[in-house]
Design a protein around this motif. Structure first.
Motif, mmCIF file in Angstrom:
data_model
loop_
_atom_site.group_PDB
_atom_site.id
_atom_site.type_symbol
_atom_site.label_atom_id
_atom_site.label_comp_id
_atom_site.label_asym_id
_atom_site.label_seq_id
_atom_site.Cartn_x
_atom_site.Cartn_y
_atom_site.Cartn_z
ATOM 1 N N ASP A 1 55.788 -2.074 -0.587
ATOM 2 C CA ASP A 1 54.915 -0.931 -0.111
ATOM 3 C C ASP A 1 55.663 0.147 -0.249
ATOM 4 O O ASP A 1 55.003 1.418 -0.305
ATOM 5 N N MET A 2 56.954 0.140 -0.294
ATOM 6 C CA MET A 2 57.986 1.307 -0.062
ATOM 7 C C MET A 2 57.579 2.624 0.716
ATOM 8 O O MET A 2 57.104 3.802 0.446
ATOM 9 N N PRO A 3 57.193 1.951 2.178
ATOM 10 C CA PRO A 3 57.002 3.094 3.232
ATOM 11 C C PRO A 3 57.974 4.042 3.644
ATOM 12 O O PRO A 3 59.143 3.535 3.532
ATOM 13 N N GLU A 4 57.603 5.334 3.747
ATOM 14 C CA GLU A 4 58.656 6.256 4.182
ATOM 15 C C GLU A 4 59.066 5.850 5.499
ATOM 16 O O GLU A 4 58.416 5.356 6.410
ATOM 17 N N GLY A 5 60.396 6.191 5.899
ATOM 18 C CA GLY A 5 60.916 6.105 7.027
ATOM 19 C C GLY A 5 61.472 4.533 7.036
ATOM 20 O O GLY A 5 62.349 3.991 7.990
ATOM 21 N N SER A 6 61.599 3.468 5.936
ATOM 22 C CA SER A 6 62.098 2.394 6.024
ATOM 23 C C SER A 6 63.633 2.548 5.598
ATOM 24 O O SER A 6 63.880 3.006 4.426
ATOM 25 N N TYR A 7 64.282 1.845 6.131
ATOM 26 C CA TYR A 7 65.907 1.807 5.809
ATOM 27 C C TYR A 7 66.132 1.045 4.633
ATOM 28 O O TYR A 7 66.983 1.247 3.778
ATOM 29 N N THR A 8 65.184 -0.070 4.460
ATOM 30 C CA THR A 8 65.389 -1.071 3.348
ATOM 31 C C THR A 8 64.914 -0.210 2.054
ATOM 32 O O THR A 8 65.756 -0.052 0.968
ATOM 33 N N VAL A 9 63.961 0.643 2.196
ATOM 34 C CA VAL A 9 63.445 1.626 0.995
ATOM 35 C C VAL A 9 64.573 2.534 0.604
ATOM 36 O O VAL A 9 64.931 2.652 -0.533
ATOM 37 N N GLU A 10 65.177 2.871 1.849
ATOM 38 C CA GLU A 10 66.299 4.209 1.644
ATOM 39 C C GLU A 10 67.412 3.281 0.922
ATOM 40 O O GLU A 10 68.086 4.106 -0.098
ATOM 41 N N LEU A 11 67.570 2.303 1.330
ATOM 42 C CA LEU A 11 68.733 1.628 0.714
ATOM 43 C C LEU A 11 68.610 1.417 -0.691
ATOM 44 O O LEU A 11 69.569 1.666 -1.539
ATOM 45 N N SER A 12 67.498 0.908 -1.049
ATOM 46 C CA SER A 12 67.065 0.431 -2.292
ATOM 47 C C SER A 12 66.998 1.597 -3.233
ATOM 48 O O SER A 12 67.455 1.438 -4.591
ATOM 49 N N ARG A 13 66.600 2.915 -2.837
ATOM 50 C CA ARG A 13 66.540 3.950 -3.613
ATOM 51 C C ARG A 13 67.800 4.536 -4.157
ATOM 52 O O ARG A 13 68.034 5.094 -4.933
#
Ligand SMILES: N=c1c2ncn([C@@H]3O[C@H](COP(=O)(O)OP(=O)(O)OP(=O)(O)O)[C@@H](O)[C@H]3O)c2ncn1[C@@H]1O[C@H](COP(=O)(O)O)[C@@H](O)[C@H]1O
Length: 94
Positions: A19-31
């Motif tokens: 889903d790539m929601p903003e504010g997610s540390y997981t998403v931040e990390l993967s980017r």
């Protein structure tokens, strides 16, 4: 299915990466890329070792959680299923 904490965390991590929601540390990390995620696993592993040798068991539990979380993100980023890990563990069982 009787899901444990690790199964639940892995499912949440995979959902975040889908889903790539903003504010997610997981998403931040993967980017930040595979190399960054892999290095974080190494860093958390070292922090776990340090906690086991020089700190309290409370710190060891906390660092273990960081290590497990980052390892799960690494597996998810690589497209490895947790079930594959379970299967390998079962294969090794004596
Ligand atoms: N279990 C965890 C978890 N464990 C550790 N961490 C994060 O991992 C980081 C620990 O690494 P560091 O101490 O190096 O922190 P940092 O300095 O902020 O990290 P860097 O700048 O070095 O990348 C902290 O920011 C923690 O918030 C976690 N972040 C998220 N989760 C779970 O993962 C799921 C998805 O979370 P989100 O992606 O944030 O929605 C949720 O169920 C969360 O509870």
């Amino acid at each position: 299915m009787n899901e444990n904490e690790i199964d639940q965390l892995f499912a949440t991590i995979k959902k975040r990466l889908k889903d790539m929601p903003e504010g997610s540390y997981t998403v931040e990390l993967s980017r930040k890329g595979l190399g960054y995620v892999a290095r974080k696993v190494g860093e958390e592993a070292v922090e776990t070792v340090v906690a086991s040798l020089y700190e309290s068991n409370e710190r060891l539990v906390s660092e273990s959680c960081d290590l497990i979380y980052h390892l799960l993100v690494l597996l998810a980023v690589k497209g490895v299923e947790l079930e594959d890990v379970y299967e390998e563990l079962r294969r090794r069982r004596k």
